[in-house]
Design a protein around this motif. Structure first.
Motif, PDB file in Angstrom:
ATOM      1  N   VAL A 152       0.844  -1.200   0.000  1.00 18.97           N
ATOM      2  CA  VAL A 152       0.000   0.000   0.000  1.00 18.97           C
ATOM      3  C   VAL A 152       0.881   1.253   0.000  1.00 18.97           C
ATOM      4  N   PRO A 153       0.704   2.164  -0.970  1.00 17.25           N
ATOM      5  CA  PRO A 153       1.464   3.421  -0.929  1.00 17.25           C
ATOM      6  C   PRO A 153       1.029   4.249   0.280  1.00 17.25           C
ATOM      7  N   LEU A 154       1.954   4.499   1.173  1.00 12.90           N
ATOM      8  CA  LEU A 154       1.618   5.201   2.419  1.00 12.90           C
ATOM      9  C   LEU A 154       2.624   6.337   2.632  1.00 12.90           C
ATOM     10  N   PRO A 155       2.226   7.583   2.376  1.00  9.25           N
ATOM     11  CA  PRO A 155       3.157   8.706   2.537  1.00  9.25           C
ATOM     12  C   PRO A 155       3.568   8.966   3.980  1.00  9.25           C
ATOM     13  N   GLY A 156       2.710   8.558   4.929  1.00  7.88           N
ATOM     14  CA  GLY A 156       3.003   8.833   6.327  1.00  7.88           C
ATOM     15  C   GLY A 156       1.951   8.228   7.224  1.00  7.88           C
ATOM     16  N   VAL A 157       2.090   8.498   8.510  1.00  6.75           N
ATOM     17  CA  VAL A 157       1.122   8.008   9.496  1.00  6.75           C
ATOM     18  C   VAL A 157       0.894   9.079  10.547  1.00  6.75           C
ATOM     19  N   THR A 158      -0.349   9.185  11.010  1.00  7.36           N
ATOM     20  CA  THR A 158      -0.729  10.183  12.003  1.00  7.36           C
ATOM     21  C   THR A 158      -1.438   9.491  13.158  1.00  7.36           C
ATOM     22  N   GLY A 159      -1.095   9.892  14.383  1.00  2.00           N
ATOM     23  CA  GLY A 159      -1.749   9.301  15.545  1.00  2.00           C
ATOM     24  C   GLY A 159      -1.157   9.828  16.832  1.00  2.00           C
ATOM     25  N   GLU A 160      -1.539   9.212  17.939  1.00  2.31           N
ATOM     26  CA  GLU A 160      -0.925   9.539  19.230  1.00  2.31           C
ATOM     27  C   GLU A 160       0.582   9.393  19.059  1.00  2.31           C
ATOM     28  N   PRO A 161       1.387  10.370  19.525  1.00  3.57           N
ATOM     29  CA  PRO A 161       2.811  10.405  19.164  1.00  3.57           C
ATOM     30  C   PRO A 161       3.584   9.105  19.371  1.00  3.57           C
ATOM     31  N   GLU A 162       3.444   8.466  20.524  1.00  2.00           N
ATOM     32  CA  GLU A 162       4.215   7.255  20.773  1.00  2.00           C
ATOM     33  C   GLU A 162       3.769   6.112  19.870  1.00  2.00           C
ATOM     34  N   THR A 163       2.473   5.946  19.720  1.00  4.21           N
ATOM     35  CA  THR A 163       1.948   4.870  18.876  1.00  4.21           C
ATOM     36  C   THR A 163       2.304   5.092  17.412  1.00  4.21           C
ATOM     37  N   ALA A 164       2.152   6.330  16.933  1.00  2.00           N
ATOM     38  CA  ALA A 164       2.488   6.630  15.538  1.00  2.00           C
ATOM     39  C   ALA A 164       3.973   6.425  15.275  1.00  2.00           C
ATOM     40  N   ALA A 165       4.809   6.775  16.256  1.00  2.00           N
ATOM     41  CA  ALA A 165       6.258   6.579  16.100  1.00  2.00           C
ATOM     42  C   ALA A 165       6.600   5.090  16.036  1.00  2.00           C
ATOM     43  N   LEU A 166       5.931   4.281  16.837  1.00  2.00           N
ATOM     44  CA  LEU A 166       6.162   2.836  16.796  1.00  2.00           C
ATOM     45  C   LEU A 166       5.785   2.270  15.437  1.00  2.00           C
ATOM     46  N   PHE A 167       4.628   2.678  14.934  1.00  2.00           N
ATOM     47  CA  PHE A 167       4.211   2.217  13.609  1.00  2.00           C
ATOM     48  C   PHE A 167       5.207   2.678  12.546  1.00  2.00           C
ATOM     49  N   ALA A 168       5.607   3.950  12.602  1.00  2.00           N
ATOM     50  CA  ALA A 168       6.536   4.490  11.608  1.00  2.00           C
ATOM     51  C   ALA A 168       7.848   3.720  11.610  1.00  2.00           C
ATOM     52  N   ASP A 169       8.319   3.342  12.780  1.00  2.00           N
ATOM     53  CA  ASP A 169       9.571   2.592  12.884  1.00  2.00           C
ATOM     54  C   ASP A 169       9.441   1.215  12.235  1.00  2.00           C
ATOM     55  N   VAL A 170       8.350   0.506  12.564  1.00  2.00           N
ATOM     56  CA  VAL A 170       8.154  -0.840  12.009  1.00  2.00           C
ATOM     57  C   VAL A 170       7.913  -0.777  10.506  1.00  2.00           C
ATOM     58  N   PHE A 171       7.054   0.154  10.072  1.00  3.85           N
ATOM     59  CA  PHE A 171       6.726   0.264   8.645  1.00  3.85           C
ATOM     60  C   PHE A 171       7.950   0.649   7.825  1.00  3.85           C
ATOM     61  N   SER A 172       8.746   1.600   8.334  1.00  2.92           N
ATOM     62  CA  SER A 172       9.924   2.056   7.583  1.00  2.92           C
ATOM     63  C   SER A 172      10.958   0.939   7.437  1.00  2.92           C
ATOM     64  N   LYS A 182      10.331  -2.310   7.491  1.00  3.75           N
ATOM     65  CA  LYS A 182       9.748  -3.335   6.624  1.00  3.75           C
ATOM     66  C   LYS A 182       9.847  -2.932   5.155  1.00  3.75           C
ATOM     67  N   ASN A 183       9.764  -1.627   4.891  1.00 10.10           N
ATOM     68  CA  ASN A 183       9.724  -1.143   3.508  1.00 10.10           C
ATOM     69  C   ASN A 183      10.987  -0.394   3.088  1.00 10.10           C
ATOM     70  N   HIS A 184      12.044  -0.492   3.926  1.00 12.46           N
ATOM     71  CA  HIS A 184      13.343   0.107   3.608  1.00 12.46           C
ATOM     72  C   HIS A 184      13.223   1.615   3.362  1.00 12.46           C
ATOM     73  N   LEU A 185      12.539   2.280   4.288  1.00  7.93           N
ATOM     74  CA  LEU A 185      12.336   3.722   4.218  1.00  7.93           C
ATOM     75  C   LEU A 185      12.924   4.393   5.444  1.00  7.93           C
ATOM     76  N   GLN A 186      12.974   5.708   5.403  1.00  8.94           N
ATOM     77  CA  GLN A 186      13.270   6.516   6.569  1.00  8.94           C
ATOM     78  C   GLN A 186      11.984   7.242   6.970  1.00  8.94           C
ATOM     79  N   TYR A 187      11.949   7.806   8.161  1.00  5.88           N
ATOM     80  CA  TYR A 187      10.790   8.609   8.546  1.00  5.88           C
ATOM     81  C   TYR A 187      11.250   9.795   9.388  1.00  5.88           C
ATOM     82  N   GLU A 188      10.433  10.830   9.382  1.00  2.55           N
ATOM     83  CA  GLU A 188      10.727  12.029  10.150  1.00  2.55           C
ATOM     84  C   GLU A 188       9.430  12.682  10.595  1.00  2.55           C
ATOM     85  N   THR A 189       9.498  13.436  11.675  1.00  7.41           N
ATOM     86  CA  THR A 189       8.322  14.117  12.191  1.00  7.41           C
ATOM     87  C   THR A 189       7.958  15.271  11.281  1.00  7.41           C
TER      88      THR A 189
END
Length: 275
Positions: free
Chosen positions: A84-104, A106-113
């Motif tokens: 699924v093309p996913l430009p980003g994720v939004t949510g409660e800060p800690e939960t969204a950060a956990l998802f961003a870490d796992v998703f990035s 898994k998909n060989h990406l970086q993430y930033e706030t």
């Protein structure tokens, strides 16, 4: 494990576990109205995810979940979103950060706030005193002014410089909804605010903007307060999101009766290294 989430789903209805976080995650109501929305929930309704194609997904996980359960659900959700093309994720800060870490990973990406916001609701509006002017519904005669204000809003909120004429079509669309309002002083508009969406229990205000030359005069406070009165007359509760990088706007909302209801963080995925 997951099933589709619809706009009238019991998982986001009154009495659900979600309801206690409804102000913070109010955008779920808007996203799930879309015909092309990608959305899902767990069978127990303690996790919901929704995304409008091309935009960041929104993720909510109930506080009733243990940390172990939350981590497991995030892993399963990332697997579910494979491809699924996913430009980003939004949510409660800690939960969204956990998802961003796992998703990035898994998909060989970086993430930033990208942004951190506070969600607010207004149980009882406090009208500011001695502010000259009156509220007026924007009309098509105001297209140029609204386009100019929208360009200013993009500059202030996102650091994006655009010419006002590029916002003319959006200005016309917003005006035609009948939900865009101006504050008028001596026959001239000096501030703008919009009722962008009504959900079953709330109405969300956005696009609050005052040109620099008219700031610090109480115009935005007066206008937003009047929008709250309109919303309250509809038996709904006013709510909004405010960027925490702008303490002035947060103070404006607090002064007219808005109460904090939880932070929301947006993380963007990128192929480039973190800055």
């Amino acid at each position: 494990m997951f099933s589709r989430l619809d706009s009238n789903d019991e998982a986001i209805a009154k009495g659900s576990a979600f309801e206690s976080d409804e102000v913070q995650f109010n955008l779920f109501h808007r996203i799930t109205e879309g015909s092309d929305t990608l959305s899902c929930k767990t069978q127990d309704g303690k996790m919901i995810f929704a995304q409008t194609p091309g935009h960041s997904g929104w993720l909510w996980i109930s506080k009733q979940m243990t940390a172990e359960e939350r981590n497991y659900i995030i892993q399963e959700l990332v697997n579910h979103l494979k491809g699924v093309p996913l430009p980003g994720v939004t949510g409660e800060p800690e939960t969204a950060a956990l998802f961003a870490d796992v998703f990035s990973k898994k998909n060989h990406l970086q993430y930033e706030t990208e942004m951190v916001m506070e969600s607010y609701y207004c149980p009882k509006v406090i009208k500011p005193e001695n502010v000259p002017g009156k509220i007026q519904t924007a009309t098509l005669q105001d297209v140029d002014t609204v386009a100019e204000y929208l360009a200013g809003f993009l500059r202030d909120a996102f650091g994006t410089a655009v010419e006002p004429n590029t916002q003319a079509a959006k200005a016309e669309t917003m005006i035609q909804t009948g939900n865009l309002y101006l504050w008028i002083v001596d026959g001239q508009p000096v501030s703008m605010a919009n009722i962008s969406h009504r959900s079953p229990r709330h109405a969300r205000i956005n696009s609050v903007f005052t040109p620099i030359s008219q700031r610090k005069k109480g115009y935005a406070s007066a206008l937003v307060a009047e929008l709250c009165v309109i919303i309250e007359s509809e038996k709904l509760v006013p709510m909004l999101y405010a960027d925490l990088k702008n303490p002035d706007s947060n103070k404006v909302y607090q002064n007219i009766g808005f109460l904090e209801s939880g932070k929301i963080a947006e993380f963007k995925f990128t192929d480039s290294p973190k800055r």
